[in-house]
Motif scaffolding. Structure first.
Motif, PDB file in Angstrom:
ATOM      1  N   UNK A  18     -10.415   9.397  -8.929  1.00 40.49           N
ATOM      2  CA  UNK A  18     -10.349   8.704  -7.642  1.00 40.49           C
ATOM      3  C   UNK A  18      -9.017   8.968  -6.947  1.00 40.49           C
ATOM      4  N   UNK A  19      -7.958   9.106  -7.748  1.00 44.47           N
ATOM      5  CA  UNK A  19      -6.646   9.429  -7.202  1.00 44.47           C
ATOM      6  C   UNK A  19      -6.132  10.687  -7.893  1.00 44.47           C
ATOM      7  N   UNK A  20      -5.275  11.406  -7.191  1.00 47.62           N
ATOM      8  CA  UNK A  20      -4.743  12.674  -7.701  1.00 47.62           C
ATOM      9  C   UNK A  20      -3.305  12.461  -8.143  1.00 47.62           C
ATOM     10  N   UNK A  21      -3.006  12.841  -9.377  1.00 48.12           N
ATOM     11  CA  UNK A  21      -1.670  12.648  -9.941  1.00 48.12           C
ATOM     12  C   UNK A  21      -0.941  13.974 -10.081  1.00 48.12           C
ATOM     13  N   UNK A  22       0.368  13.919  -9.913  1.00 51.14           N
ATOM     14  CA  UNK A  22       1.233  15.044 -10.266  1.00 51.14           C
ATOM     15  C   UNK A  22       1.514  15.001 -11.764  1.00 51.14           C
ATOM     16  N   UNK A  23       2.189  16.018 -12.270  1.00 53.58           N
ATOM     17  CA  UNK A  23       2.382  16.142 -13.717  1.00 53.58           C
ATOM     18  C   UNK A  23       3.170  14.973 -14.285  1.00 53.58           C
ATOM     19  N   UNK A  58       0.603 -12.523   0.969  1.00 47.59           N
ATOM     20  CA  UNK A  58       0.589 -13.647   1.898  1.00 47.59           C
ATOM     21  C   UNK A  58       1.643 -13.496   2.991  1.00 47.59           C
ATOM     22  N   UNK A  59       2.845 -13.046   2.601  1.00 44.33           N
ATOM     23  CA  UNK A  59       3.959 -13.039   3.540  1.00 44.33           C
ATOM     24  C   UNK A  59       4.330 -11.645   4.051  1.00 44.33           C
ATOM     25  N   UNK A  60       3.755 -10.591   3.474  1.00 48.80           N
ATOM     26  CA  UNK A  60       4.141  -9.235   3.873  1.00 48.80           C
ATOM     27  C   UNK A  60       2.939  -8.394   4.288  1.00 48.80           C
ATOM     28  N   UNK A  61       2.240  -7.806   3.354  1.00 47.84           N
ATOM     29  CA  UNK A  61       1.165  -6.861   3.672  1.00 47.84           C
ATOM     30  C   UNK A  61       0.276  -6.707   2.444  1.00 47.84           C
ATOM     31  N   UNK A  62      -0.952  -6.173   2.629  1.00 46.65           N
ATOM     32  CA  UNK A  62      -1.811  -5.914   1.463  1.00 46.65           C
ATOM     33  C   UNK A  62      -1.158  -4.873   0.558  1.00 46.65           C
ATOM     34  N   UNK A  63      -1.089  -5.163  -0.710  1.00 48.20           N
ATOM     35  CA  UNK A  63      -0.474  -4.231  -1.665  1.00 48.20           C
ATOM     36  C   UNK A  63      -1.500  -3.221  -2.153  1.00 48.20           C
ATOM     37  N   UNK A  64      -1.039  -1.981  -2.300  1.00 46.23           N
ATOM     38  CA  UNK A  64      -1.893  -0.903  -2.772  1.00 46.23           C
ATOM     39  C   UNK A  64      -1.964  -0.910  -4.304  1.00 46.23           C
ATOM     40  N   UNK A 277      -1.142   7.664   0.426  1.00 44.99           N
ATOM     41  CA  UNK A 277      -2.155   8.477   1.091  1.00 44.99           C
ATOM     42  C   UNK A 277      -3.463   8.555   0.314  1.00 44.99           C
ATOM     43  N   UNK A 278      -3.538   7.922  -0.843  1.00 43.50           N
ATOM     44  CA  UNK A 278      -4.780   7.935  -1.625  1.00 43.50           C
ATOM     45  C   UNK A 278      -5.879   7.189  -0.879  1.00 43.50           C
ATOM     46  N   UNK A 279      -7.099   7.674  -1.038  1.00 40.82           N
ATOM     47  CA  UNK A 279      -8.252   7.008  -0.428  1.00 40.82           C
ATOM     48  C   UNK A 279      -8.647   5.768  -1.242  1.00 40.82           C
ATOM     49  N   UNK A 280      -9.163   4.714  -0.571  1.00 37.20           N
ATOM     50  CA  UNK A 280      -9.267   4.537   0.881  1.00 37.20           C
ATOM     51  C   UNK A 280      -7.903   4.194   1.474  1.00 37.20           C
ATOM     52  N   UNK A 281      -7.600   4.755   2.627  1.00 43.18           N
ATOM     53  CA  UNK A 281      -6.284   4.559   3.229  1.00 43.18           C
ATOM     54  C   UNK A 281      -6.255   3.291   4.095  1.00 43.18           C
ATOM     55  N   UNK A 282      -5.112   2.639   4.052  1.00 41.24           N
ATOM     56  CA  UNK A 282      -4.879   1.503   4.927  1.00 41.24           C
ATOM     57  C   UNK A 282      -4.605   2.003   6.342  1.00 41.24           C
TER      58      UNK A 282
END
Length: 560
Positions: A18-23, A58-64, A277-282
């Protein structure tokens, strides 16, 4: 296995593609599954993790997902004494990856009553006040935007933010360690760590840690242009943790980058350097992606920004081979011990661009296919005081692009002279001393200043060859020099000064296609040692690659 839902979810996202990782992140997952999550003496404080995540959302933004994953390891503890397992955290992501936003959430939470440790104060440290205030201002604004609730819990001031119940203080500081002794912080955040040349300032700021329960150090940023500085050493430590060569909890390394330069051409790979930048993007990530895409497309029209794009957006420092004489990896490959050159012949060389700043001397040897260069430099004290802070106290950090002159002097790589100008006899005497050890009789130099030096050398019995137009030989020698770097045929021994000289070289391609070696910065980024090496390479073919010791032993054994 230790279970934690945000950790398990992020690992699953990777393992299912689902997500792409570097080494480095692939190594991180292997390390966690083999060395950390299998332990029965550790536990995740799920309540603390949930409280921190809920506080942030609650006080900042949705966390990824990757941000929740990182938060989880802040609250990994020993069962026996509930001591935090990790003290040091390294978060390296491409620009725009949300490092500062996440550290805003974490630092705000840690000074709150939800964390529950009184006087758990935190300093955010950076080279400039503007950068140090980035996360501080975000916390300040969060409180201002929600005064009905947050102003009841925090005293909000322009210079500090204080938890009313915990008496924990969040402050920003610039990286000038002069007056920072005696801090009693619970945690320290070091922002834009690529700008730190040494660990001197870091040591000052963390000296007060340990006086509060569960001290923590956060190192965040993208990569930069300073090599062999504090960040490179931190990355080496992180790699040793991932490969099992260091204590498992020496540092928690979350490093996001491309694995190689070619991956940049497929935008699908960009999440390797920037997990935002991983999908789904905010919505934020979509805007970020469009900005990066536009910068990438602009490189077709203006490739001069390639180094900046690769270093900051892709977190992968690269050298533009039309601007650098060698890649940093090739320069590092010169760090090999000298072979036995005690019985070898050599060519001497020097570069003496200005008697008021630097002078570099060298001896070039041939050993099989290798070019072996032994060098020493002289620097004028007044110059290194002004441009490198040579006479400053040790606890004052040197700013970006400064050079650790005092450290190199202590290692015997250069001599600082307190004179109105560098006395040419320093150079002559160095070659006289070297002649006692090696077979050096000929010295190559350019025309500049040789009207002073030539009679001094000739008085000592040296043969001098003057290069009338040194830039004219650059195009002639460039293929040999660049091939030697590429094939790891150059040996400087462990000489960071020589590596610095080489990394400062700007290669300019002239209209006729020939190359010339200039400076990336006319004042601070000196190239004297490299230019001395170039002068010696001009007559490298005259060096006889022979060890005469056996022949001499044979002659000595004959009874004449």
């Amino acid at each position: 296995m230790i279970k934690q839902k945000y950790v398990d979810a992020y690992i699953k996202d990777f393992e299912t593609g689902k997500v792409l990782f570097n080494e480095e992140r692939k190594q991180l997952i292997r390390y966690l599954k083999e060395d950390i999550l299998t332990r029965d003496d550790l536990f995740f404080d799920d309540k603390m993790i949930e409280d921190c995540i809920n506080f942030g959302e609650k006080w900042y933004f949705p966390l990824q997902p990757f941000q929740k994953f990182l938060i989880a390891f802040i609250f990994l503890f020993h069962k026996k004494n509930k001591k935090a397992f990790y003290r040091k955290f390294l978060w390296m992501l491409g620009r725009g990856g949300g490092k500062n936003g996440l550290i805003s959430v974490v630092t705000h939470f840690l000074i709150s009553e939800l964390h529950g440790i009184n006087e758990y104060s935190i300093s955010i440290v950076a080279n400039s006040e503007d950068q140090a205030k980035t996360s501080f201002d975000e916390v300040f604004n969060a409180i201002e935007f929600n005064p009905d609730v947050l102003k009841k819990a925090f005293i909000n001031q322009k210079a500090k933010i204080e938890g009313r119940k915990t008496k924990a203080i969040l402050k920003f500081r610039t990286s000038n360690g002069n007056t920072k002794d005696g801090l009693r912080d619970g945690a320290v955040v070091f922002d834009e760590i690529h700008q730190y040349l040494t660990n001197q300032d870091v040591k000052v700021h963390i000296s007060g840690l340990g006086k509060r329960k569960n001290p923590r150090e956060f190192y965040i940023g993208t990569d930069g242009y300073i090599r062999e500085g504090f960040l490179d050493k931190l990355k080496d430590k992180a790699q040793k943790v991932l490969t099992g060569e260091a204590r498992p909890n020496s540092i928690f390394p979350f490093v996001c980058k491309l694995d190689n330069e070619d991956e940049v051409f497929d935008p699908k790979n960009w999440e390797m350097s920037n997990p935002m930048l991983s999908e789904p993007r905010s919505e934020y990530a979509e805007v970020l992606y469009d900005a990066i895409l536009e910068e990438f497309e602009d490189l077709e029209e203006d490739p001069s920004n390639r180094e900046e794009f690769m270093t900051k957006r892709m977190n992968l420092p690269v050298e533009d081979l039309e601007r650098s004489v060698a890649t940093w990896e090739e320069i590092l490959a010169t760090n090999r011990p000298f072979p036995d050159i005690s019985k070898s012949s050599c060519i001497g060389s020097l570069d003496y661009a200005s008697i008021r700043d630097f002078a570099a001397c060298g001896l070039l040897f041939r050993h099989d296919e290798d070019y072996v260069f032994k060098t020493h430099s002289f620097a004028r004290k007044r110059f290194v005081d002004i441009y490198y802070g040579y006479s400053k106290t040790d606890d004052v950090i040197k700013k970006e692009k400064f050079a650790p002159i005092k450290e190199w002097e202590q290692e015997g790589l250069l001599t600082v002279v307190d004179e109105p100008s560098i006395n040419p006899m320093h150079i002559v005497n160095w070659f006289v001393e070297m002649r006692k050890q090696y077979g050096v009789n000929k010295i190559i130099a350019d025309n500049y200043k040789m009207d002073i030096l030539r009679p001094l050398f000739e008085a000592e019995g040296f043969e001098i060859e003057i290069i009338r137009n040194p830039r004219a030989i650059h195009g002639l020698l460039a293929p040999r020099i660049e091939s030697a770097f590429a094939n790891h045929q150059i040996i400087f021994d462990n000489n960071p000064l020589m590596r610095w000289y080489t990394n400062n070289v700007l290669v300019r391609i002239k209209k006729d296609g020939n190359k010339e070696y200039l400076k990336k910065d006319e004042v601070r980024r000196k190239t004297d040692g490299f230019q001395s090496f170039v002068h010696a390479m001009y007559r490298a073919d005259e060096i006889i690659n022979v060890d005469y010791s056996e022949a001499l032993d044979f002659l000595n054994a004959i009874d004449f």
